[in-house]
Design an enzyme around this catalytic site. Structure first.
Site, PDB file in Angstrom:
ATOM      1  N   PRO A 108      24.525  -6.154  -5.494  1.00  0.00           N
ATOM      2  CA  PRO A 108      24.746  -6.992  -6.451  1.00  0.00           C
ATOM      3  C   PRO A 108      25.916  -7.803  -6.532  1.00  0.00           C
ATOM      4  O   PRO A 108      27.012  -7.639  -5.924  1.00  0.00           O
ATOM      5  CB  PRO A 108      24.859  -5.969  -7.663  1.00  0.00           C
ATOM      6  CG  PRO A 108      25.061  -4.626  -7.015  1.00  0.00           C
ATOM      7  CD  PRO A 108      24.455  -4.664  -5.652  1.00  0.00           C
ATOM      8  N   ASN A 109      25.649  -8.925  -7.192  1.00  0.00           N
ATOM      9  CA  ASN A 109      27.110 -10.071  -7.284  1.00  0.00           C
ATOM     10  C   ASN A 109      27.247 -10.629  -5.949  1.00  0.00           C
ATOM     11  O   ASN A 109      27.985 -11.467  -5.929  1.00  0.00           O
ATOM     12  CB  ASN A 109      28.268  -9.470  -7.844  1.00  0.00           C
ATOM     13  CG  ASN A 109      27.927  -8.913  -9.173  1.00  0.00           C
ATOM     14  OD1 ASN A 109      27.542  -9.674 -10.019  1.00  0.00           O
ATOM     15  ND2 ASN A 109      28.261  -7.573  -9.265  1.00  0.00           N
ATOM     16  N   ARG A 138      33.050 -16.115  -6.700  1.00  0.00           N
ATOM     17  CA  ARG A 138      33.838 -14.871  -7.267  1.00  0.00           C
ATOM     18  C   ARG A 138      35.188 -14.368  -6.359  1.00  0.00           C
ATOM     19  O   ARG A 138      35.006 -14.521  -5.324  1.00  0.00           O
ATOM     20  CB  ARG A 138      32.815 -13.902  -7.330  1.00  0.00           C
ATOM     21  CG  ARG A 138      32.340 -13.033  -6.109  1.00  0.00           C
ATOM     22  CD  ARG A 138      31.483 -12.017  -6.256  1.00  0.00           C
ATOM     23  NE  ARG A 138      32.151 -10.932  -6.832  1.00  0.00           N
ATOM     24  CZ  ARG A 138      31.577  -9.355  -6.295  1.00  0.00           C
ATOM     25  NH1 ARG A 138      30.665  -9.587  -5.087  1.00  0.00           N
ATOM     26  NH2 ARG A 138      32.373  -8.692  -6.759  1.00  0.00           N
ATOM     27  N   TYR A 190      37.098 -12.050  -1.341  1.00  0.00           N
ATOM     28  CA  TYR A 190      36.007 -12.400  -0.684  1.00  0.00           C
ATOM     29  C   TYR A 190      35.761 -13.396   0.074  1.00  0.00           C
ATOM     30  O   TYR A 190      35.045 -13.743   0.918  1.00  0.00           O
ATOM     31  CB  TYR A 190      34.544 -12.185  -1.678  1.00  0.00           C
ATOM     32  CG  TYR A 190      34.593 -10.714  -2.288  1.00  0.00           C
ATOM     33  CD1 TYR A 190      34.612  -9.448  -1.686  1.00  0.00           C
ATOM     34  CD2 TYR A 190      34.727 -10.692  -3.727  1.00  0.00           C
ATOM     35  CE1 TYR A 190      34.545  -8.533  -2.307  1.00  0.00           C
ATOM     36  CE2 TYR A 190      34.665  -9.629  -4.395  1.00  0.00           C
ATOM     37  CZ  TYR A 190      34.378  -8.399  -3.738  1.00  0.00           C
ATOM     38  OH  TYR A 190      34.431  -7.342  -4.431  1.00  0.00           O
ATOM     39  N   ASN A 233      25.353  -3.711   2.426  1.00  0.00           N
ATOM     40  CA  ASN A 233      26.484  -3.728   1.711  1.00  0.00           C
ATOM     41  C   ASN A 233      26.096  -3.341   0.148  1.00  0.00           C
ATOM     42  O   ASN A 233      25.478  -4.426  -0.615  1.00  0.00           O
ATOM     43  CB  ASN A 233      27.085  -4.905   1.820  1.00  0.00           C
ATOM     44  CG  ASN A 233      28.247  -5.320   0.831  1.00  0.00           C
ATOM     45  OD1 ASN A 233      28.699  -4.404  -0.030  1.00  0.00           O
ATOM     46  ND2 ASN A 233      29.065  -6.532   1.052  1.00  0.00           N
ATOM     47  N   ALA A 266      28.806  -2.923  -5.620  1.00  0.00           N
ATOM     48  CA  ALA A 266      29.424  -1.901  -6.505  1.00  0.00           C
ATOM     49  C   ALA A 266      28.198  -0.789  -6.715  1.00  0.00           C
ATOM     50  O   ALA A 266      28.838   0.498  -7.109  1.00  0.00           O
ATOM     51  CB  ALA A 266      29.160  -2.465  -7.950  1.00  0.00           C
ATOM     52  N   GLU A 291      26.951   0.922   6.734  1.00  0.00           N
ATOM     53  CA  GLU A 291      27.268   0.584   5.125  1.00  0.00           C
ATOM     54  C   GLU A 291      28.469  -0.646   5.628  1.00  0.00           C
ATOM     55  O   GLU A 291      29.369  -0.041   6.534  1.00  0.00           O
ATOM     56  CB  GLU A 291      27.862   1.730   4.403  1.00  0.00           C
ATOM     57  CG  GLU A 291      28.494   1.128   3.095  1.00  0.00           C
ATOM     58  CD  GLU A 291      28.939   2.145   2.329  1.00  0.00           C
ATOM     59  OE1 GLU A 291      28.119   3.155   1.913  1.00  0.00           O
ATOM     60  OE2 GLU A 291      30.133   2.226   1.826  1.00  0.00           O
ATOM     61  N   HIS A 327      31.373  -3.525   4.283  1.00  0.00           N
ATOM     62  CA  HIS A 327      32.027  -4.261   2.871  1.00  0.00           C
ATOM     63  C   HIS A 327      32.918  -5.373   3.741  1.00  0.00           C
ATOM     64  O   HIS A 327      33.508  -5.372   4.726  1.00  0.00           O
ATOM     65  CB  HIS A 327      32.928  -3.162   2.439  1.00  0.00           C
ATOM     66  CG  HIS A 327      32.146  -2.128   1.469  1.00  0.00           C
ATOM     67  ND1 HIS A 327      31.351  -2.197   0.531  1.00  0.00           N
ATOM     68  CD2 HIS A 327      31.923  -0.986   2.032  1.00  0.00           C
ATOM     69  CE1 HIS A 327      30.956  -0.977   0.134  1.00  0.00           C
ATOM     70  NE2 HIS A 327      31.091  -0.251   0.993  1.00  0.00           N
ATOM     71  N   ARG A 357      42.011  -0.760  -2.430  1.00  0.00           N
ATOM     72  CA  ARG A 357      41.896  -1.571  -3.510  1.00  0.00           C
ATOM     73  C   ARG A 357      41.818  -0.435  -4.686  1.00  0.00           C
ATOM     74  O   ARG A 357      42.511   0.669  -4.560  1.00  0.00           O
ATOM     75  CB  ARG A 357      40.445  -2.240  -3.781  1.00  0.00           C
ATOM     76  CG  ARG A 357      40.416  -3.338  -2.391  1.00  0.00           C
ATOM     77  CD  ARG A 357      39.189  -4.323  -2.644  1.00  0.00           C
ATOM     78  NE  ARG A 357      38.921  -4.989  -3.857  1.00  0.00           N
ATOM     79  CZ  ARG A 357      37.916  -5.380  -4.173  1.00  0.00           C
ATOM     80  NH1 ARG A 357      36.787  -5.376  -3.623  1.00  0.00           N
ATOM     81  NH2 ARG A 357      37.585  -5.992  -5.444  1.00  0.00           N
TER      82      ARG A 357
HETATM   83  C1  DQA Z   1      32.077  -4.929  -1.711  1.00  0.00           C
HETATM   84  C2  DQA Z   1      33.118  -3.876  -2.363  1.00  0.00           C
HETATM   85  C3  DQA Z   1      32.536  -3.301  -3.477  1.00  0.00           C
HETATM   86  O1  DQA Z   1      33.653  -2.651  -4.282  1.00  0.00           O
HETATM   87  C4  DQA Z   1      32.226  -4.504  -4.730  1.00  0.00           C
HETATM   88  O2  DQA Z   1      31.855  -3.971  -5.723  1.00  0.00           O
HETATM   89  C5  DQA Z   1      31.645  -5.644  -4.162  1.00  0.00           C
HETATM   90  C6  DQA Z   1      31.692  -6.023  -2.795  1.00  0.00           C
HETATM   91  C7  DQA Z   1      32.670  -5.748  -0.444  1.00  0.00           C
HETATM   92  O3  DQA Z   1      31.950  -6.214   0.275  1.00  0.00           O
HETATM   93  O4  DQA Z   1      33.807  -5.766  -0.278  1.00  0.00           O
HETATM   94  O5  DQA Z   1      30.794  -6.214  -4.797  1.00  0.00           O
HETATM   95  O6  DQA Z   1      31.022  -4.268  -1.399  1.00  0.00           O
END
Ligand code: DQA
Length: 143
Positions: free
Chosen positions: A9-10, A17, A22, A73, A76, A97, A99, A106
């Site tokens: 998500p996102n 964002r 990012y 990835n 959240a 996994e 990120h 963080r």
């Molecule tokens: C993320 C890190 C997560 O904590 C966050 O909610 C994201 C992106 C990253 O790629 O750094 O949406 O997965």
């Protein structure tokens, strides 16, 4: 070798964002760069992005007989989705996994991953290179 890359998500909002965290790349930019790199390793990649937990779970279930491995990835969902963790542990593919940001540097709530323990490993904090190194892992596994 065919690898599925799941963006949670996102991540469709990349480039808009929280650019200081990012970066400037949109999801399309990111996917294009991953694709170019995958080509150099002769790895085929499919991309899937969803903001829906249920769609991500269905995609994980369906990946078993199609892909050599999976890069996810979970965004959240990393930090609270036992359902995605269970979906990952229900398939036998190798999985990583990734990120973009360093989740361990963080907020405290990001330091906990429900999903990493059922993956082969976690790569965090290297931006695009988190995905690139994940591709290398599969390249090495296949050798
Ligand atoms: C993320 C890190 C997560 O904590 C966050 O909610 C994201 C992106 C990253 O790629 O750094 O949406 O997965």
């Amino acid at each position: 070798m065919k690898i599925l890359i799941i963006h949670g998500p996102n991540l469709n909002m990349l480039g808009l964002r929280e650019k200081s965290i990012y970066g400037e790349n949109t999801l399309e930019d990111l996917n294009r760069k991953i694709q170019l790199y995958a080509d150099t390793l002769s790895i085929e990649v499919d991309f899937f992005q969803s903001n829906s937990e249920s769609d991500i779970i269905e995609k994980i279930h369906a990946s078993e007989n199609i892909y050599y491995g999976l890069i996810i990835n979970p965004a959240a969902y990393t930090h609270y989705s036992i359902a995605i963790r269970d979906a990952l542990s229900s398939i036998s593919l190798p999985k990583l996994e990734v990120h973009l940001s360093n989740i361990h540097a963080r907020e405290d709530f990001r330091k906990k991953s429900f999903t990493a323990a059922v993956c082969d490993g976690q790569i965090s904090g290297l931006g695009l290179n988190s995905y690139i190194l994940a591709l290398h892992y599969f390249h090495l596994l296949k050798k």
